[in-house]
Design an enzyme around this catalytic site. Structure first.
Site, PDB file in Angstrom:
ATOM      1  N   GLN A  43       1.158   3.585   2.054  1.00  0.00           N
ATOM      2  CA  GLN A  43       1.733   3.830   3.377  1.00  0.00           C
ATOM      3  C   GLN A  43       2.338   2.551   3.975  1.00  0.00           C
ATOM      4  O   GLN A  43       2.361   2.376   5.199  1.00  0.00           O
ATOM      5  CB  GLN A  43       0.684   4.414   4.320  1.00  0.00           C
ATOM      6  CG  GLN A  43       0.385   5.884   4.039  1.00  0.00           C
ATOM      7  CD  GLN A  43       1.633   6.765   4.175  1.00  0.00           C
ATOM      8  OE1 GLN A  43       2.478   6.544   5.029  1.00  0.00           O
ATOM      9  NE2 GLN A  43       1.737   7.774   3.326  1.00  0.00           N
ATOM     10  N   SER A  44       2.855   1.679   3.137  1.00  0.00           N
ATOM     11  CA  SER A  44       3.438   0.423   3.620  1.00  0.00           C
ATOM     12  C   SER A  44       4.708   0.668   4.439  1.00  0.00           C
ATOM     13  O   SER A  44       5.680   1.257   3.948  1.00  0.00           O
ATOM     14  CB  SER A  44       3.770  -0.462   2.411  1.00  0.00           C
ATOM     15  OG  SER A  44       4.615  -1.530   2.798  1.00  0.00           O
ATOM     16  N   ASN A  45       4.699   0.211   5.693  1.00  0.00           N
ATOM     17  CA  ASN A  45       5.917   0.262   6.521  1.00  0.00           C
ATOM     18  C   ASN A  45       6.964  -0.708   5.985  1.00  0.00           C
ATOM     19  O   ASN A  45       8.163  -0.455   6.069  1.00  0.00           O
ATOM     20  CB  ASN A  45       5.590  -0.093   7.970  1.00  0.00           C
ATOM     21  CG  ASN A  45       4.628   0.878   8.604  1.00  0.00           C
ATOM     22  OD1 ASN A  45       4.889   2.067   8.659  1.00  0.00           O
ATOM     23  ND2 ASN A  45       3.481   0.379   9.067  1.00  0.00           N
ATOM     24  N   ALA A  60       7.450  -1.524   2.827  1.00  0.00           N
ATOM     25  CA  ALA A  60       8.115  -0.924   1.661  1.00  0.00           C
ATOM     26  C   ALA A  60       9.188   0.059   2.133  1.00  0.00           C
ATOM     27  O   ALA A  60      10.323   0.040   1.652  1.00  0.00           O
ATOM     28  CB  ALA A  60       7.083  -0.225   0.777  1.00  0.00           C
ATOM     29  N   ALA A  73       0.859  -1.181   0.000  1.00  0.00           N
ATOM     30  CA  ALA A  73       0.000   0.000   0.000  1.00  0.00           C
ATOM     31  C   ALA A  73       0.905   1.244   0.000  1.00  0.00           C
ATOM     32  O   ALA A  73       2.080   1.153   0.353  1.00  0.00           O
ATOM     33  CB  ALA A  73      -0.898  -0.018   1.234  1.00  0.00           C
TER      34      ALA A  73
END
Ligand SMILES: *Cc1c(COP(=O)(O)O)cnc(C)c1O
Length: 326
Positions: free
Chosen positions: A76-78, A80, A74
């Site tokens: 806001q992926s932590n 990533a 997503a």
């Protein structure tokens, strides 16, 4: 599996285990009952649980001669963001395939993705399968260009990545041998699966956060691999009641849990993962599933940058602020 792979070190261990006496008493527990495992303090790229998994998956990528890390998520992926940080630390290129369209200003995790030097491919409005298709295409293109890509799985949650939390669970057990329950947010499942492998299914309570469609199934597949050739445990403790209208919605119990942790302990939680896990803990105490006199550990998995990329959480924080202006 452990013997076949080498992990790389991406941070300093162990993370601290801290008491939370004021929060414990606010919940009706004894002052010594509740402790916080501070995996939010993991010292790479803003911290968080994904680093433990990346130590294994990046170790494998390096062993295979990869020069580029590729993953998806997503906006806001932590995961990533922490893949971007791991790439920077290891001298590897990073390509992130994110669901959605480019945004004007980069908030929260996206801002850090940019600072950390990742390249972003926007996949448009896609579901999970659509995202995987774009990801495969990007990996094929990188391979054609001789960029030696390694695919890091969604959320870092392959059985190999989950070994990071088998390590994490053993680390926790050395700090809290009398542990009764570890409470943890469940996203892509690798964190809970690893903890169950280390601590046993009775001592881990997972709180579903809406990142996958069928958390019991996702978790079951990981546990099967982690326990093989022995049979996997069949009744992991799961709460499914904190998702609300979906992954990025913010319910009242979650907003209240975030305020409670902040005001009793100065502990900052995020709206998507740790806020839900804390709301699940509150509900478990209320229902008697977590009891006074037992050692409970809340696993703080990080996610703070996500708070600054979450419109609803920021709007609510603004309302709280205007209430308290003198
Ligand atoms: C990804 C994430 C989780 C969930 O971990 P999984 O291993 O994906 O289940 C929990 N908390 C935060 C802050 C995360 O970023």
């Amino acid at each position: 599996m452990r013997e076949e792979h080498r992990k790389v070190t991406l941070a300093s261990w162990p993370t601290p285990l801290e008491p939370a006496p004021r929060l414990a008493q606010a919940l009706g527990l004894g002052p010594d009952d509740l402790w916080i495992k501070r995996d939010d303090l993991i010292g790479l790229g803003g911290g968080g649980n994904k680093v433990r998994k990346l130590e294994w998956t990046c170790g494998q990528a390096l062993a295979e001669g990869a020069r580029t890390l590729v993953t998806s998520g997503a906006p806001q992926s932590n995961h990533a963001r922490l893949t971007a940080a791991a790439g920077a630390r290891l001298g590897m290129d990073v390509v992130l395939v994110l669901a959605g369209e480019p945004t004007g200003t980069a908030a929260g995790n996206l801002a850090l993705d940019g600072l950390l030097g990742a390249r972003i491919v926007w996949a448009g409005a896609v579901d999970g399968a659509g995202l995987a298709t774009v990801l495969d295409r990007v990996v094929a293109q990188l391979r054609e260009r001789n960029a030696a890509p390694a695919l890091i799985p969604f959320g870092g949650s392959s059985p190999l990545g989950a070994l990071g939390y088998v390590d994490g669970g053993r680390e926790l057990l050395a700090q809290a041998p009398d542990l009764a329950t570890a409470v943890v947010a469940l996203g892509s499942g690798g964190t809970m699966a690893g903890l169950v492998r280390a601590l046993g299914e009775d001592r881990v309570l997972g709180v579903h956060c809406g990142a996958v469609a069928d958390p019991g199934h996702t978790l079951g597949l990981l546990l099967k691999e982690l326990y093989a050739p022995s049979p996997a445990p069949r009744r992991p403790r799961l709460r499914l009641d904190q998702v609300g209208a979906g992954y990025s919605s913010l319910t009242d119990p979650v907003a209240e849990a975030i305020l409670l942790a902040a005001r009793t302990e100065g502990l900052v939680l995020d709206p998507v993962y740790t806020g839900r896990a804390m709301a699940g803990l509150v509900a478990a105490v209320r229902e008697g599933d977590i009891r006074r006199g037992d050692r409970t550990v809340f696993v703080h998995t990080g996610g703070l940058p996500g708070l600054f990329g979450h419109e609803e959480a920021l709007r609510r924080a603004g309302e709280v602020l205007s209430d308290r202006t003198v």
